[in-house]
Write a protein that holds these residues in place. Structure first.
Motif, short mmCIF file in Angstrom:
data_model
loop_
_atom_site.label_atom_id
_atom_site.label_comp_id
_atom_site.label_asym_id
_atom_site.label_seq_id
_atom_site.Cartn_x
_atom_site.Cartn_y
_atom_site.Cartn_z
N ILE A 1 41.12 34.92 41.68
CA ILE A 1 41.85 34.60 40.46
C ILE A 1 41.68 35.75 39.48
O ILE A 1 40.57 36.25 39.30
CB ILE A 1 41.28 33.33 39.78
CG1 ILE A 1 41.32 32.14 40.73
CG2 ILE A 1 42.03 33.01 38.49
CD1 ILE A 1 40.46 30.97 40.28
N MET A 2 42.77 36.18 38.88
CA MET A 2 42.69 37.17 37.81
C MET A 2 43.31 36.56 36.57
O MET A 2 44.42 36.03 36.61
CB MET A 2 43.39 38.46 38.20
CG MET A 2 42.69 39.14 39.36
SD MET A 2 42.90 40.93 39.33
CE MET A 2 44.41 41.07 40.22
N LEU A 3 42.56 36.62 35.48
CA LEU A 3 42.97 35.96 34.24
C LEU A 3 42.71 36.90 33.08
O LEU A 3 41.67 37.54 33.02
CB LEU A 3 42.14 34.67 34.10
CG LEU A 3 42.30 33.87 32.80
CD1 LEU A 3 43.70 33.32 32.69
CD2 LEU A 3 41.28 32.73 32.77
N SER A 4 43.68 36.95 32.17
CA SER A 4 43.48 37.82 31.02
C SER A 4 44.20 37.27 29.80
O SER A 4 45.26 36.66 29.91
CB SER A 4 43.99 39.24 31.32
OG SER A 4 43.90 40.04 30.16
N ALA A 5 43.60 37.48 28.64
CA ALA A 5 44.25 37.09 27.38
C ALA A 5 45.29 38.13 26.99
O ALA A 5 46.05 37.94 26.06
CB ALA A 5 43.21 36.94 26.28
N GLU A 6 45.31 39.24 27.74
CA GLU A 6 46.32 40.28 27.49
C GLU A 6 47.48 40.05 28.44
O GLU A 6 47.59 40.70 29.47
CB GLU A 6 45.74 41.66 27.75
CG GLU A 6 44.47 41.97 27.01
CD GLU A 6 44.73 42.62 25.68
OE1 GLU A 6 45.56 43.54 25.62
OE2 GLU A 6 44.10 42.20 24.69
N GLY A 7 48.34 39.09 28.08
CA GLY A 7 49.45 38.78 28.99
C GLY A 7 50.73 39.44 28.56
O GLY A 7 50.80 40.07 27.50
N GLY A 8 51.73 39.31 29.41
CA GLY A 8 53.05 39.80 29.05
C GLY A 8 53.22 41.29 29.17
O GLY A 8 54.30 41.82 28.98
N VAL A 9 52.15 41.98 29.47
CA VAL A 9 52.24 43.43 29.60
C VAL A 9 51.94 43.82 31.05
O VAL A 9 51.61 42.98 31.86
CB VAL A 9 51.26 44.15 28.66
CG1 VAL A 9 51.65 43.91 27.23
CG2 VAL A 9 49.84 43.66 28.91
N ASP A 10 52.05 45.08 31.33
CA ASP A 10 51.77 45.58 32.66
C ASP A 10 50.28 45.44 32.94
O ASP A 10 49.45 46.13 32.35
CB ASP A 10 52.19 47.06 32.72
CG ASP A 10 52.00 47.62 34.12
OD1 ASP A 10 51.55 46.87 35.01
OD2 ASP A 10 52.31 48.80 34.31
N ILE A 11 49.94 44.53 33.84
CA ILE A 11 48.53 44.23 34.07
C ILE A 11 47.81 45.40 34.74
O ILE A 11 46.61 45.59 34.55
CB ILE A 11 48.37 42.93 34.90
CG1 ILE A 11 46.95 42.38 34.78
CG2 ILE A 11 48.74 43.14 36.35
CD1 ILE A 11 46.60 41.82 33.43
N GLU A 12 48.56 46.20 35.49
CA GLU A 12 47.92 47.35 36.12
C GLU A 12 47.44 48.35 35.05
O GLU A 12 46.43 49.02 35.21
CB GLU A 12 48.90 48.05 37.07
CG GLU A 12 48.98 47.34 38.41
CD GLU A 12 50.35 47.45 39.05
OE1 GLU A 12 51.11 48.36 38.69
OE2 GLU A 12 50.66 46.60 39.91
N GLU A 13 48.22 48.38 33.96
CA GLU A 13 47.84 49.24 32.84
C GLU A 13 46.55 48.71 32.19
O GLU A 13 45.64 49.46 31.88
CB GLU A 13 49.00 49.29 31.83
CG GLU A 13 48.83 50.25 30.68
CD GLU A 13 48.73 51.70 31.11
OE1 GLU A 13 49.09 52.00 32.27
OE2 GLU A 13 48.28 52.53 30.29
N VAL A 14 46.51 47.38 31.98
CA VAL A 14 45.30 46.76 31.42
C VAL A 14 44.11 47.04 32.33
O VAL A 14 43.02 47.40 31.87
CB VAL A 14 45.50 45.23 31.25
CG1 VAL A 14 44.22 44.59 30.70
CG2 VAL A 14 46.68 44.93 30.35
N ALA A 15 44.33 46.88 33.63
CA ALA A 15 43.25 47.09 34.59
C ALA A 15 42.72 48.51 34.54
O ALA A 15 41.53 48.77 34.73
CB ALA A 15 43.74 46.77 36.01
N ARG A 16 43.62 49.45 34.23
CA ARG A 16 43.23 50.85 34.21
C ARG A 16 42.51 51.20 32.91
O ARG A 16 41.47 51.83 32.90
CB ARG A 16 44.49 51.72 34.36
CG ARG A 16 44.27 53.10 34.94
CD ARG A 16 45.60 53.79 35.20
NE ARG A 16 46.46 53.80 34.02
CZ ARG A 16 46.32 54.65 33.01
NH1 ARG A 16 45.38 55.54 33.03
NH2 ARG A 16 47.14 54.59 31.98
N VAL A 17 43.09 50.75 31.81
CA VAL A 17 42.58 51.14 30.49
C VAL A 17 41.38 50.30 30.07
O VAL A 17 40.37 50.82 29.60
CB VAL A 17 43.70 51.04 29.42
CG1 VAL A 17 43.17 51.43 28.06
CG2 VAL A 17 44.88 51.92 29.83
N SER A 18 41.49 48.97 30.21
CA SER A 18 40.38 48.12 29.78
C SER A 18 40.13 47.00 30.79
O SER A 18 40.50 45.86 30.57
CB SER A 18 40.66 47.54 28.40
OG SER A 18 42.03 47.21 28.26
#
Lengths: 380, 357
Positions: free
Chosen positions: A115-132
């Protein structure tokens, strides 16, 4: 198989996941009709399998059916990341208070769903995974399955409102059912949205199905496979049991085995050529497959020369040679052909080919260099 | 010497009466493999190529004392066949079948791993595959579909995700006089029973293996993990090759696991991972024999010149690196414990310090 958003939402709805009403349209007229049925504000979304649809102008709001017509017409004229938009989803629009990200993916390393869950939704999750990466919560689902308490506990880490966490937990449990029962490699909701009234809904759907499981999902092919999504040549390849991926180069290759096929493409590039495709004819080497492979390669794109690279292990070289000869008798090739074969029954194969006026080399490096030279001759 | 299979391998074939099963049974027997039985439910009591056929794996194991099984049954039944073999106490289970749903493999994988746990009276089963060509120990036994005529006994261990690419490279090794201890195809699916790391540990522990050739491909991160494992635990020279340098992202390249997803799993990343730990990466397959041959010669020269060195070496690893080395397998256990082919010793505990090429 990758599903379109509208298909993913249909699948989600079957499992009781909260999605907003909507339908797919292939023309502006259909979009107007659907918008009128839904009533009120609608969102028109391009149905292409590419990220960044919003940025490309592929997602628009429409207040009236006539506006839906106009917006759909604009979007249907777009090409997003090389993919022409042929369909739009017309769906009820929602006010969004907050967006989350939720997905389940098969983790190859731990051999468990993750399961992958984030409060940073609606954006490119790969970008989130890379940056933070710390903003993405990850939790494996044990083999025994996902317990409601575990789903709730996970959601309470991200949702501050208990009622919302509860709804999100229910969504997660249902998403897990989708993932397991429908043999997904990925089931993703991005965004998982909270409305101003506090309702949690799946605003988007990305689903990748495990093709290996299609034998137990008889409905997949007929229900999800959109004939317009694949070229006529990709379809022929699939029907004949050939693994085929079209590329941009001009050197076609027919290889037995996926690893060798990739290595052949790489070698073409290494010696200064550009591969036109990946094609694995598999272990079997009947003439029908060889004929289909040649037909696909010569028609799909602009091939200047073709390379056969066969390592006869279990595949017998003479079978392949017979296939090549039978195929060429039926329909001569418009471009030069270089054949490399080695292994089981190599001598027999060489004889069959030479009786037909064809030569064959045994070295892969040599064959690749030869085919590049032939392609250059054709080009000049 | 060899890993996993040898003259003591007693093999049963699950799906022996099927088209592929029957054909390859013949091929394996012709190579000299001891095929002691076959299994096809409903065909018990019959024979195939003079091999007795049983209805269940349990019966086949009981009657034939088989220790290894190879699976050629269709994809829909392959995972069940793995479960059956594990439950029957088969120690090495090789699943050739392609197209097994990943969810099914997941269940079977966990079953096998659970059974590897400490006090299992049935021993410690190991799974290879699915979607793999199997393995071959030149001159002794072959289990699967690798062609026997391209291998020859020698000092190199070969491990690969691929089938025909493995044949290609093995033939090139053989042509250059570089024989093999064992060649193992671990398979191209997203979930496989034996990973690069497991195979590397086995080759490291095998006294006859002097060098290792590893062939990976795009998708997943097994190659990156292998690179880290080599850095910490492998003293023998390794040469790597990665297929799919020209593969486009998001497209499945034949193998179910061969896909660059979300920008991850590219050939470039994997090649860089190996290079970062000092493992030479062949750009093209035909570079492999030269690279491994050079490393073998250097290693042999070092061993010859450095007869006195081992004492010095022995003192060193006892300190920090050994501890570090021990920590990792424990975390990965029980999967990563070296398997036990008949007579072979378990993986040695001693670990070399820093890797030197």
């Amino acid at each position: 198989m990758n599903l379109h958003e509208y298909q993913g939402k249909e699948l989600f709805a079957r499992y009781g996941l909260p999605v907003l009403p909507g339908q797919v349209a292939g023309t502006p007229e259909e979009a107007r009709e659907i918008a009128a049925q839904i009533g009120g504000l609608v969102v028109i979304k391009a149905q292409v399998q590419a990220g960044g649809r919003g940025k490309a102008g592929g997602v628009k709001l429409a207040h009236t059916p006539d506006e839906a017509f106009e917006k759909a017409r604009d979007i249907l004229a777009l090409t997003i990341k090389g993919l022409p938009v042929r369909k739009v989803l017309v769906a009820q629009a929602a006010d969004i208070a907050k967006e989350y990200y939720l997905s389940i993916v098969m983790d190859r390393e731990k051999k468990l769903p993750l399961i992958m869950l984030s409060a940073e939704g609606g954006v490119d999750i790969e970008e989130v995974a890379r940056v933070s990466p710390e903003k993405i919560l990850k939790q494996h689902i044990p083999l025994e399955g996902l317990r409601p308490y575990a789903a709730r506990a996970l959601m309470m880490k991200v949702f501050t409102d208990f009622k919302q966490a509860q709804q999100a937990a229910t969504i997660l449990l249902k998403l897990y059912n989708v993932f397991m029962d429908d043999d997904c490699s990925l089931a993703e909701i991005n965004p998982l949205a909270v409305t101003p009234e506090g309702r949690v809904i799946a605003l988007d759907a990305k689903v990748v199905l495990d093709d290996n499981a299609d034998f137990r999902h008889r409905d997949w092919d007929e229900h999800w496979r959109d004939p317009a999504d694949e070229s006529q040549w990709s379809r022929l390849a699939r029907e004949k049991g050939l693994s085929y991926v079209k590329l941009d180069g001009d050197i076609g290759c027919v290889v037995n085995g996926a690893g060798l096929a990739m290595a052949t493409m790489d070698l073409i590039k290494h010696y200064g050529g550009e591969p036109a495709n990946f094609l694995d004819i598999g272990g079997s080497s009947n003439p029908e497959k060889v004929t289909a492979a040649l037909k696909i390669i010569t028609n799909d794109g602009h091939v200047r020369a073709i390379l056969f690279n066969i390592f006869g292990g279990i595949t017998r070289c003479d079978d392949v040679a017979n296939g090549i000869v039978a195929s060429l008798k039926e329909s001569p090739l418009p471009v030069p052909l270089v054949i490399r074969l080695t292994g089981t029954n190599e001598e027999k194969a060489r004889q069959i080919l030479s009786d037909f006026g064809l030569g064959a080399t045994t070295s892969m490096d040599e064959a690749v260099q030869m085919v590049i030279a032939k392609a250059q001759e054709v080009a000049s | 010497m060899s890993i996993l299979i040898d003259k003591n391998t007693r093999l049963i074939v699950q799906g022996i009466t099927g088209r592929d099963g029957a054909f390859h049974t013949q091929q394996m027997i012709a190579y000299g493999t001891k095929v002691v039985g076959g299994v096809t439910p409903g065909k018990g009591g019959t024979e195939m190529h003079d091999v007795p056929v049983f209805d269940t794996v349990a019966e086949a194991v009981e009657k034939t004392k088989a220790n290894t099984s190879v699976i050629y049954v269709p994809a829909a039944f392959a995972a069940d066949a793995i479960h059956e073999a594990a439950d029957a106490g088969v120690q090495l289970i090789v699943c050739i079948t392609e197209g097994v749903p990943v969810n099914d493999t997941m269940d079977a994988w966990h079953k096998v791993i659970e059974m590897r746990g400490a006090n299992n009276p049935l021993g410690k089963p190991r799974l290879i595959g699915p979607n793999c060509p199997g393995l071959i120990t030149p001159g002794q036994a072959k289990v699967g579909i690798l062609p026997g005529h391209i291998v020859t006994p020698g000092p190199i261990g070969v491990v690969s995700k691929s089938g025909t690419l493995t044949y290609e490279v093995v033939k090139q090794l053989t042509d250059k006089g570089l024989g093999q201890t064992t060649c193992i195809g671990i398979g191209g699916d997203p979930i496989i029973g034996t990973d690069f790391i497991d195979a590397l540990a086995l080759f490291e522990a095998d006294p006859k293996t002097e060098g290792i050739v590893l062939m990976g491909e795009i998708g997943g991160n097994a190659e990156e993990q292998a690179a880290q494992f080599i850095k910490r635990h492998v003293t023998k020279p390794v040469v790597a090759f990665i297929a799919g340098q020209t593969a486009p992202p998001g497209k499945r390249m034949g193998h179910a696991g061969a896909i660059i997803a979300g920008g991850k799993g590219t050939a470039a990343e994997k090649m860089a991972a190996f290079e970062a730990v000092g493992v030479p990466v062949a750009r093209i397959p035909s570079e492999i024999p030269g690279l491994i041959s050079e490393l073998l010669q250097r290693r042999r020269a070092r061993k010859k010149n450095g007869a006195a060195k081992p004492a010095k070496k022995a003192a060193k690893p006892a300190a920090k690196p050994a501890k570090k080395a021990a920590a990792k397998p424990v975390k990965k256990a029980p999967a990563k414990k070296a398997a036990k082919p008949p007579k072979a010793k378990p993986a040695p505990k001693k670990k070399a310090p820093a890797r030197k090429k």
